[in-house]
Design an enzyme around this catalytic site. Structure first.
Site, PDB file in Angstrom:
ATOM      1  N   ASP A   7       6.030   0.157  25.853  1.00 59.37           N
ATOM      2  CA  ASP A   7       6.664  -0.672  26.867  1.00 59.37           C
ATOM      3  C   ASP A   7       7.722   0.192  27.557  1.00 59.37           C
ATOM      4  O   ASP A   7       7.797   1.402  27.317  1.00 59.37           O
ATOM      5  CB  ASP A   7       7.252  -1.946  26.247  1.00 59.37           C
ATOM      6  CG  ASP A   7       8.454  -1.700  25.345  1.00 59.37           C
ATOM      7  OD1 ASP A   7       8.820  -0.524  25.092  1.00 59.37           O
ATOM      8  OD2 ASP A   7       9.045  -2.690  24.875  1.00 59.37           O
ATOM      9  N   CYS A  64       7.938   1.158  21.184  1.00 61.04           N
ATOM     10  CA  CYS A  64       8.865   0.295  21.914  1.00 61.04           C
ATOM     11  C   CYS A  64      10.266   0.677  21.440  1.00 61.04           C
ATOM     12  O   CYS A  64      10.439   1.684  20.756  1.00 61.04           O
ATOM     13  CB  CYS A  64       8.547  -1.192  21.730  1.00 61.04           C
ATOM     14  SG  CYS A  64       8.791  -1.891  20.080  1.00 61.04           S
ATOM     15  N   THR A  66      12.355  -0.582  19.196  1.00 64.20           N
ATOM     16  CA  THR A  66      12.496  -0.549  17.729  1.00 64.20           C
ATOM     17  C   THR A  66      11.201  -0.167  17.026  1.00 64.20           C
ATOM     18  O   THR A  66      11.228   0.222  15.864  1.00 64.20           O
ATOM     19  CB  THR A  66      12.916  -1.928  17.181  1.00 64.20           C
ATOM     20  OG1 THR A  66      11.874  -2.867  17.462  1.00 64.20           O
ATOM     21  CG2 THR A  66      14.248  -2.381  17.790  1.00 64.20           C
ATOM     22  N   GLY A  69       8.168  -4.871  17.369  1.00 61.01           N
ATOM     23  CA  GLY A  69       7.335  -5.797  18.135  1.00 61.01           C
ATOM     24  C   GLY A  69       5.963  -5.236  18.452  1.00 61.01           C
ATOM     25  O   GLY A  69       4.940  -5.922  18.289  1.00 61.01           O
ATOM     26  N   HIS A  97      -2.114   6.755   1.635  1.00 62.58           N
ATOM     27  CA  HIS A  97      -2.300   5.569   0.800  1.00 62.58           C
ATOM     28  C   HIS A  97      -2.905   4.385   1.543  1.00 62.58           C
ATOM     29  O   HIS A  97      -3.650   3.605   0.926  1.00 62.58           O
ATOM     30  CB  HIS A  97      -0.977   5.122   0.195  1.00 62.58           C
ATOM     31  CG  HIS A  97      -0.399   6.121  -0.751  1.00 62.58           C
ATOM     32  ND1 HIS A  97       0.745   5.861  -1.468  1.00 62.58           N
ATOM     33  CD2 HIS A  97      -0.774   7.377  -1.108  1.00 62.58           C
ATOM     34  CE1 HIS A  97       1.041   6.913  -2.226  1.00 62.58           C
ATOM     35  NE2 HIS A  97       0.121   7.845  -2.020  1.00 62.58           N
ATOM     36  N   ASN A  98      -2.553   4.195   2.813  1.00 68.75           N
ATOM     37  CA  ASN A  98      -2.971   3.009   3.554  1.00 68.75           C
ATOM     38  C   ASN A  98      -4.021   3.282   4.613  1.00 68.75           C
ATOM     39  O   ASN A  98      -4.502   2.359   5.253  1.00 68.75           O
ATOM     40  CB  ASN A  98      -1.766   2.351   4.242  1.00 68.75           C
ATOM     41  CG  ASN A  98      -0.585   2.176   3.321  1.00 68.75           C
ATOM     42  OD1 ASN A  98       0.477   2.725   3.567  1.00 68.75           O
ATOM     43  ND2 ASN A  98      -0.772   1.416   2.248  1.00 68.75           N
ATOM     44  N   ARG A 132      -7.782   3.824  -6.084  1.00 64.89           N
ATOM     45  CA  ARG A 132      -6.896   2.665  -5.954  1.00 64.89           C
ATOM     46  C   ARG A 132      -6.513   2.419  -4.499  1.00 64.89           C
ATOM     47  O   ARG A 132      -6.340   1.276  -4.080  1.00 64.89           O
ATOM     48  CB  ARG A 132      -5.669   2.809  -6.843  1.00 64.89           C
ATOM     49  CG  ARG A 132      -4.657   3.837  -6.399  1.00 64.89           C
ATOM     50  CD  ARG A 132      -3.480   3.864  -7.389  1.00 64.89           C
ATOM     51  NE  ARG A 132      -2.361   4.599  -6.869  1.00 64.89           N
ATOM     52  CZ  ARG A 132      -2.141   5.878  -7.075  1.00 64.89           C
ATOM     53  NH1 ARG A 132      -2.987   6.594  -7.812  1.00 64.89           N
ATOM     54  NH2 ARG A 132      -1.068   6.466  -6.579  1.00 64.89           N
ATOM     55  N   HIS A 133      -6.424   3.482  -3.715  1.00 66.16           N
ATOM     56  CA  HIS A 133      -6.057   3.329  -2.305  1.00 66.16           C
ATOM     57  C   HIS A 133      -7.226   2.761  -1.498  1.00 66.16           C
ATOM     58  O   HIS A 133      -7.030   1.906  -0.632  1.00 66.16           O
ATOM     59  CB  HIS A 133      -5.583   4.656  -1.722  1.00 66.16           C
ATOM     60  CG  HIS A 133      -4.395   5.206  -2.451  1.00 66.16           C
ATOM     61  ND1 HIS A 133      -3.227   4.483  -2.612  1.00 66.16           N
ATOM     62  CD2 HIS A 133      -4.197   6.387  -3.074  1.00 66.16           C
ATOM     63  CE1 HIS A 133      -2.359   5.205  -3.304  1.00 66.16           C
ATOM     64  NE2 HIS A 133      -2.931   6.369  -3.604  1.00 66.16           N
ATOM     65  N   ARG A 136      -7.386  -0.929  -2.178  1.00 63.98           N
ATOM     66  CA  ARG A 136      -6.317  -1.679  -1.503  1.00 63.98           C
ATOM     67  C   ARG A 136      -6.565  -1.790  -0.007  1.00 63.98           C
ATOM     68  O   ARG A 136      -6.310  -2.846   0.601  1.00 63.98           O
ATOM     69  CB  ARG A 136      -4.964  -1.051  -1.810  1.00 63.98           C
ATOM     70  CG  ARG A 136      -4.595  -1.231  -3.273  1.00 63.98           C
ATOM     71  CD  ARG A 136      -3.398  -0.415  -3.660  1.00 63.98           C
ATOM     72  NE  ARG A 136      -3.164  -0.528  -5.102  1.00 63.98           N
ATOM     73  CZ  ARG A 136      -2.470   0.337  -5.799  1.00 63.98           C
ATOM     74  NH1 ARG A 136      -1.909   1.381  -5.217  1.00 63.98           N
ATOM     75  NH2 ARG A 136      -2.297   0.170  -7.085  1.00 63.98           N
TER      76      ARG A 136
END
Length: 143
Positions: A7, A64, A66, A69, A97-98, A132-133, A136
């Site tokens: 933005d 943005c 922060t 959002g 991990h994610n 394990r990752h 998940r």
């Protein structure tokens, strides 16, 4: 290819990130915004997320003021795992991990040098493929 959007609050950082990545030979697709006029972050967070989810981009970066959002907006798109990172350790671990596929940055929170280090870390780190990752991430993707 990296899809990138912001933005008005993230516009300057987005332009710096694009220039930084182009210097490294990384192809970027600028999803907007295209100037500092006041605008709505969900439009650009969603555009980046849709490009990543559709396979049009390998990863995405959303910015943005922060990072909060626009990361929430990106995460509304099925298949997106957007992570707001304010340090390189988080950027590395969210990839390992994610298997995060969208990086969110807060332009009003981060200094330029740190932001670029976070981008580099995020883009150069692979998913660990640890059992394990994987489990998940699969759980995250369930309806």
């Amino acid at each position: 290819m990296i899809a990138i959007g912001s933005d008005h609050g993230g516009f300057d950082l987005k332009e710096k990130v694009i220039a930084h990545l182009k210097e490294q030979g990384v192809e970027c697709r600028d999803m907007g915004c295209y100037d500092k006029s006041s605008c709505d972050y969900p439009i650009y967070g969603r555009a980046v997320a849709k490009a990543v989810a559709a396979g049009e981009a390998e990863k995405g970066i959303v910015i943005c003021t922060t990072g909060i959002g626009i990361s929430i907006a990106a995460n509304k798109v099925k298949g997106i795992r957007a992570a707001l990172c304010s340090d390189t350790l988080s950027a590395r671990l969210t990839r390992e991990h994610n298997n995060a596929n969208v990086l969110a940055l807060g332009a009003g929170i981060l200094g330029m040098n740190l932001a670029l280090e976070i981008v580099d870390t995020f883009l150069k780190t692979d998913f660990s493929q640890g059992e394990r990752h994987v489990k998940r991430v699969d759980m995250i993707e369930e309806k």
